[in-house]
Motif scaffolding. Structure first.
Motif, PDB file in Angstrom:
ATOM      1  N   MET A 132       0.837  -1.214   0.000  1.00 13.75           N
ATOM      2  CA  MET A 132       0.000   0.000   0.000  1.00 13.75           C
ATOM      3  C   MET A 132       0.865   1.256   0.000  1.00 13.75           C
ATOM      4  SD  MET A 132      -2.993  -1.043   2.619  1.00 13.75           S
ATOM      5  CE  MET A 132      -3.424   0.532   3.203  1.00 13.75           C
ATOM      6  N   GLU A 135       2.594   1.901  -3.378  1.00 13.05           N
ATOM      7  CA  GLU A 135       1.632   2.369  -4.400  1.00 13.05           C
ATOM      8  C   GLU A 135       1.294   3.841  -4.172  1.00 13.05           C
ATOM      9  OE1 GLU A 135      -0.864  -1.700  -5.469  1.00 13.05           O
ATOM     10  OE2 GLU A 135      -1.717  -0.231  -4.081  1.00 13.05           O
ATOM     11  N   GLU A 149      -7.139   6.808 -12.434  1.00 15.71           N
ATOM     12  CA  GLU A 149      -5.944   6.315 -11.714  1.00 15.71           C
ATOM     13  C   GLU A 149      -6.197   6.296 -10.211  1.00 15.71           C
ATOM     14  OE1 GLU A 149      -2.262   7.703 -14.622  1.00 15.71           O
ATOM     15  OE2 GLU A 149      -3.246   9.176 -13.318  1.00 15.71           O
ATOM     16  N   GLN A 152      -8.261   3.396  -9.341  1.00 15.95           N
ATOM     17  CA  GLN A 152      -7.485   2.143  -9.390  1.00 15.95           C
ATOM     18  C   GLN A 152      -6.621   1.998  -8.138  1.00 15.95           C
ATOM     19  OE1 GLN A 152      -4.291   1.759 -12.126  1.00 15.95           O
ATOM     20  NE2 GLN A 152      -4.126  -0.396 -11.547  1.00 15.95           N
ATOM     21  N   LEU A 153      -6.027   3.148  -7.726  1.00 12.65           N
ATOM     22  CA  LEU A 153      -5.178   3.131  -6.522  1.00 12.65           C
ATOM     23  C   LEU A 153      -6.005   2.755  -5.290  1.00 12.65           C
ATOM     24  CD1 LEU A 153      -2.459   3.865  -5.084  1.00 12.65           C
ATOM     25  CD2 LEU A 153      -3.414   6.135  -4.772  1.00 12.65           C
ATOM     26  N   GLY A 155      -8.833   1.180  -5.238  1.00 13.49           N
ATOM     27  CA  GLY A 155      -9.282  -0.226  -5.355  1.00 13.49           C
ATOM     28  C   GLY A 155      -8.199  -1.188  -4.900  1.00 13.49           C
ATOM     29  N   SER A 156      -6.962  -0.899  -5.340  1.00 13.61           N
ATOM     30  CA  SER A 156      -5.843  -1.779  -4.971  1.00 13.61           C
ATOM     31  C   SER A 156      -5.578  -1.702  -3.469  1.00 13.61           C
ATOM     32  CB  SER A 156      -4.631  -1.362  -5.799  1.00 13.61           C
ATOM     33  OG  SER A 156      -3.484  -1.843  -5.205  1.00 13.61           O
ATOM     34  N   ASN A 157      -5.660  -0.457  -2.926  1.00 18.95           N
ATOM     35  CA  ASN A 157      -5.480  -0.293  -1.467  1.00 18.95           C
ATOM     36  C   ASN A 157      -6.550  -1.050  -0.694  1.00 18.95           C
ATOM     37  OD1 ASN A 157      -4.021   3.022  -0.941  1.00 18.95           O
ATOM     38  ND2 ASN A 157      -3.296   1.217  -1.964  1.00 18.95           N
ATOM     39  N   GLU A 159      -8.034  -3.737  -1.616  1.00 15.98           N
ATOM     40  CA  GLU A 159      -7.689  -5.177  -1.641  1.00 15.98           C
ATOM     41  C   GLU A 159      -6.694  -5.509  -0.544  1.00 15.98           C
ATOM     42  OE1 GLU A 159      -6.192  -6.764  -5.360  1.00 15.98           O
ATOM     43  OE2 GLU A 159      -8.021  -6.044  -6.343  1.00 15.98           O
ATOM     44  N   GLU A 160      -5.684  -4.629  -0.394  1.00 19.31           N
ATOM     45  CA  GLU A 160      -4.669  -4.874   0.650  1.00 19.31           C
ATOM     46  C   GLU A 160      -5.302  -4.773   2.039  1.00 19.31           C
ATOM     47  OE1 GLU A 160      -1.824  -6.006  -0.083  1.00 19.31           O
ATOM     48  OE2 GLU A 160      -1.907  -5.617  -2.239  1.00 19.31           O
TER      49      GLU A 160
END
Ligand code: ADP
Length: 335
Positions: A132, A135, A149, A152-153, A155-157, A159-160
């Protein structure tokens, strides 16, 4: 730390043993002295011996008054007691050390395991946090973020964060289980297995696997929520490590006072090398597919094993790589 604790505990044990031994010696000496005194007095009166009377003993050398003989017997008694106590001191020293090691070894092992657990847990917690952080750092270093963007950031955070949540829930569960006892009551196995299957029906559909629950009416002695949790862990693994269109079979048979619950899958299987370690905390078999692509932290089976242990049962696995696995849980039937 444990070396000095062993030394101190040895001294404590030794001090207790020696205090008891010396106390007994003093009592023995006191009563024996009285006995000796009385018997010498009785014999002197009986034989009407005067204070200057000397006794010639059989050894041909001793020529002593009754008082001298009495004093001699007393000092021999004292010497014997000192020798006995010295012997006890040496034996008790060895025994105390063995006892101290025996007392402290399980505590040392538990502390070591706790230390390892804390180190492993912090390592696992750091991985999603580092992902995290890097990113976010990369995003902040560049030009302004477009909304796509940024999404997306985030969303990825997210997930973590979900991984962190799953990991902390697993850790919390393991911590709760440490030293915990369960309250046992009759549990309807058919009902708990249906509840477990229901909880995982969405995951099974997503993976495209079918769960065949053949468990009929039988009653085990245990904690129903824990048994649901146990079945959820085994079924969740069976789903995760199975290919689409495969089948998972849940079954149970009774043997005397026990019930054998089996969770059979047609998945990737487990290598013989990994089988002895899969119940260890944080252990994940290192197959090309599982570690990178399949979510998990290697905590599920250790939680499952704790549940089984708390019920006084056993858990075993038989597996063939690329053919599938069968997990067998043995639990006591309700009495
Ligand atoms: P994880 O979160 O990794 O699934 P577990 O403790 O539940 O952790 O399982 C430990 C390891 O045992 C897994 O990483 C996997 O390698 C292996 N394993 C467990 N169940 C199965 C199964 N049904 N089929 C194949 N491998 C399995």
């Amino acid at each position: 730390m444990f070396r000095s604790a062993t030394f101190r505990l040895t001294l404590w044990y030794l001090a207790i043993i020696m205090a008891i031994s010396i106390l007994f010696s003093v009592v023995i000496y006191g009563t024996s002295e009285q006995e000796l005194q009385q018997s010498f007095r009785r014999e002197s009166i009986f034989y009407q011996l005067g204070p200057g009377f000397r006794v010639n003993l059989d050894d041909g050398q001793t020529n002593a008054t009754p008082q001298e003989l009495f004093n001699d017997a007393k000092s021999r008694l004292k010497l014997n007691l000192v020798i006995i106590n010295a012997g006890i001191l040496i034996l008790a020293g060895g025994a105390s050390y063995v006892l101290a090691r025996r007392t402290l070894t399980p505590i040392e092992a538990a502390l070591e395991a706790q230390g390892r657990f804390a180190a492993d847990a912090s390592h696992e917690l750091r991985t999603p946090l580092t992902a995290m952080k890097s990113e976010i750092e990369v995003a902040l270093r560049g030009k302004e973020l477009s909304s796509a963007e940024a999404r997306q950031l985030l969303g990825s955070n997210l997930e973590e964060i979900a991984k962190l949540e799953a990991l902390s829930a697993g850790l919390l569960r393991l911590a709760q289980q440490d030293g915990q006892a369960i309250s046992k009551s009759p549990v309807d196995l058919a009902a708990v297995s249906s509840a477990a299957v229901k909880r995982l029906s969405a995951a099974a559909n997503k993976q495209g696997v079918q769960i065949d629950n053949r468990i009929g009416k039988m009653t085990v002695g245990g904690d129903s929520e824990s048994i649901v949790e146990l079945l959820v862990i085994l079924l969740d693994n069976a789903i995760k490590y199975s290919p689409a269109k495969s089948k998972i079979t849940l079954d149970a048979t009774t043997h005397g006072h026990w019930v054998n619950i089996t969770v059979r899958d047609e998945g990737q299987g487990i290598k013989a090398l990994d089988i002895p370690r899969i119940f260890d905390r944080f252990y994940r078999a290192d197959t090309s597919r599982s570690k990178q692509q399949i979510a998990g932290y290697g905590l599920g089976l250790s939680i499952a094993k704790n549940i089984v242990d708390l019920h006084g049962g056993t858990i075993e696995v038989a597996s063939r790589p690329e053919k599938g696995s069968v997990f067998t849980v043995k639990l006591p039937l309700a009495s």
